[in-house]
Design an enzyme around this catalytic site. Structure first.
Site, short mmCIF file in Angstrom:
data_model
loop_
_atom_site.label_atom_id
_atom_site.label_comp_id
_atom_site.label_asym_id
_atom_site.label_seq_id
_atom_site.Cartn_x
_atom_site.Cartn_y
_atom_site.Cartn_z
N LYS A 20 0.82 -1.21 0.00
CA LYS A 20 0.00 0.00 0.00
C LYS A 20 0.85 1.26 0.00
CE LYS A 20 -1.07 -0.25 5.00
NZ LYS A 20 -0.71 1.09 5.48
N ARG A 25 0.24 5.86 -3.21
CA ARG A 25 0.92 6.93 -3.95
C ARG A 25 0.42 7.00 -5.38
NH1 ARG A 25 4.25 5.78 0.21
NH2 ARG A 25 5.87 7.28 0.86
N SER A 181 13.86 6.72 7.50
CA SER A 181 13.23 5.77 6.56
C SER A 181 13.41 6.24 5.12
CB SER A 181 11.75 5.59 6.89
OG SER A 181 11.57 5.15 8.21
N ASP A 295 7.59 -0.83 10.91
CA ASP A 295 6.55 -1.83 10.78
C ASP A 295 7.05 -3.26 11.00
OD1 ASP A 295 4.65 0.09 10.31
OD2 ASP A 295 4.74 -0.08 8.13
N ARG A 367 -1.42 -4.31 12.90
CA ARG A 367 -0.17 -5.07 12.93
C ARG A 367 0.01 -5.80 14.26
NH1 ARG A 367 2.20 -4.01 8.19
NH2 ARG A 367 1.88 -1.92 7.31
#
Length: 411
Positions: A20, A25, A181, A295, A367
């Site tokens: 995703k 995007r 990141s 994540d 999650r």
């Protein structure tokens, strides 16, 4: 919805759901740039559906067949709903500013708590006006003036991605400071490239060229952060083949392959578009940096709960500003299975204790729910899992995929 999961593990094959990070995007940029796109392998997670609803609000026609086709006809929407999607909120904020819209952005309660300040500060310098309301934010960019930008990306790389999309549709250059990141920035660059936008990038400085392309057809690659759940299960239970994972992916969470292979007796087999995970013995402690791979922290923490090695979560405080306070939730999950926790200013360590089996596990974070299920399957415990519908935020096919590995759901 609450469920129990029964059955015995058997080796099987999983098709990784769409990333995703890519699909949101592509969907949003198509709608705001007025460039049609056809996307294959979209899993229609809640976050992807939110992006599609934003595209519709901007005038796009959405067609569903074997693939997803977006035919944009842009108009500034009076309002959009970002739901609980931080990615859609942040990217849409920059895109709305680029198109000089006056729009109210609805946000669910959990999203209202997540940071947006640095992005607002940068756009406010361009005469974009923001008003915080009880259930969202009003953006008025009708009198905005594009200019070169400086953005602090220390809290979220999505701020940088939002401003990259802003400048690709307006003018001026972008300087990004303290980027975390960085691989998510690469995803944004690839997205812009696929729409014909050239990006010059050097040490956080970005310039954009505009040669817009029409009629893009793009296959969304599989998601490594979703595959992480099956990778961890396979390391404890046995062979799992996971398809639709690019070996040369720019997804930051593709780092899980090197992280695991660095401490594992049996390596993950890597092919062009799939991997195979084997039951293994761990040879050393596992280290995961939340600044790079937030994540991955929930699923990889499971290795510390059940193996002889410890899991070291670096920069763990960043977990506080995810969909939930994942620092607290990882600790709660680990302790519910008997694990031991140590913390200092920069590092949280999870070690196996005396294994215990909780009767029920209740999280609202998608999650954390999926991580708890994987932990429960490794422990072979009879556990009631609550709020199971929340996994649809990122992985609506998760429960169905369990059936490929010998498990079944008891509602």
């Amino acid at each position: 919805m609450n469920v129990r999961i029964s059955g015995e593990f058997r080796p099987g094959v999983i098709n990784a759901p769409s990333s995703k990070s890519f699909s949101q995007r592509y969907i949003l940029y198509s709608a705001f740039s007025n460039i049609p796109v056809t996307l294959k392998n979209v899993s229609f997670s809640d976050d992807e559906r939110i992006a599609l609803e934003i595209a519709r609000a901007c005038g796009a026609d959405i067609e569903f067949n074997d693939s997803l086709t977006i035919k944009p006809d842009f108009r500034c929407p009076d309002e959009i709903n970002a739901g609980e999607s931080g990615t859609s909120l942040r990217l849409a904020t920059g895109l709305l500013a680029a198109r000089r819209c006056k729009t109210f952005i609805h946000e669910e309660a959990s999203l209202l708590k997540r940071p947006l300040d640095d992005l607002i500060k940068t756009l406010s310098e361009k005469n974009v006006v923001f008003n915080n309301l009880d259930n969202g934010i009003m953006i008025d960019a009708s009198n905005s003036i594009p200019s070169d930008s400086i953005i602090d990306g220390g809290r979220s790389s999505q701020f940088v991605s939002s401003m990259m999309m802003y400048h690709s549709l307006t003018s001026g250059s972008l300087k990004a400071l303290n980027i975390v990141s960085n691989d998510y920035i690469k995803i944004t660059i690839k997205t812009l490239n696929d729409f014909g936008i050239s990006v010059y990038s050097s040490n956080g400085f970005f310039e954009f060229g505009k040669t817009l392309m029409k009629g893009n057809k793009i296959c969304i690659e599989g998601d490594y952060s979703s595959a992480a759940f099956w990778i961890v299960l396979g390391l404890f239970k046995g062979d799992i083949e996971i398809k639709n994972l690019k070996s040369d992916s720019c997804q930051p969470d593709a780092a899980i392959i090197n992280i695991i292979n660095g401490i594992s007796e049996r390596k993950i087999d890597i092919y062009n578009n799939k991997i195979v995970v084997h039951k293994t013995r761990f040879l050393g402690d596992l280290y995961i940096d939340v600044d790079k791979n937030p994540d991955l922290a929930p699923p990889l923490s499971i290795i510390g709960i059940f193996s002889d090695v410890a899991v070291h979560i670096l920069n763990y405080r960043r977990l506080e500003i995810k969909e939930s306070n994942r620092e607290e939730n990882i600790i709660s999950m680990a302790r519910s299975f008997g694990a031991l926790i140590e913390k200092n200013d920069n590092e949280m360590v999870i070690r196996r204790g005396k294994i215990s089996l909780p009767e029920r596990i209740s999280f609202s974070d998608h999650r954390m729910i999926m991580s708890s299920i994987i932990a429960g399957l490794i422990s072979s415990g009879d556990i009631l899992y609550e709020n199971i519908e929340n996994i649809n935020k990122s992985y609506p096919g998760f429960l169905n995929d369990l059936s490929n590995l010998g498990y079944y759901i008891l509602k």
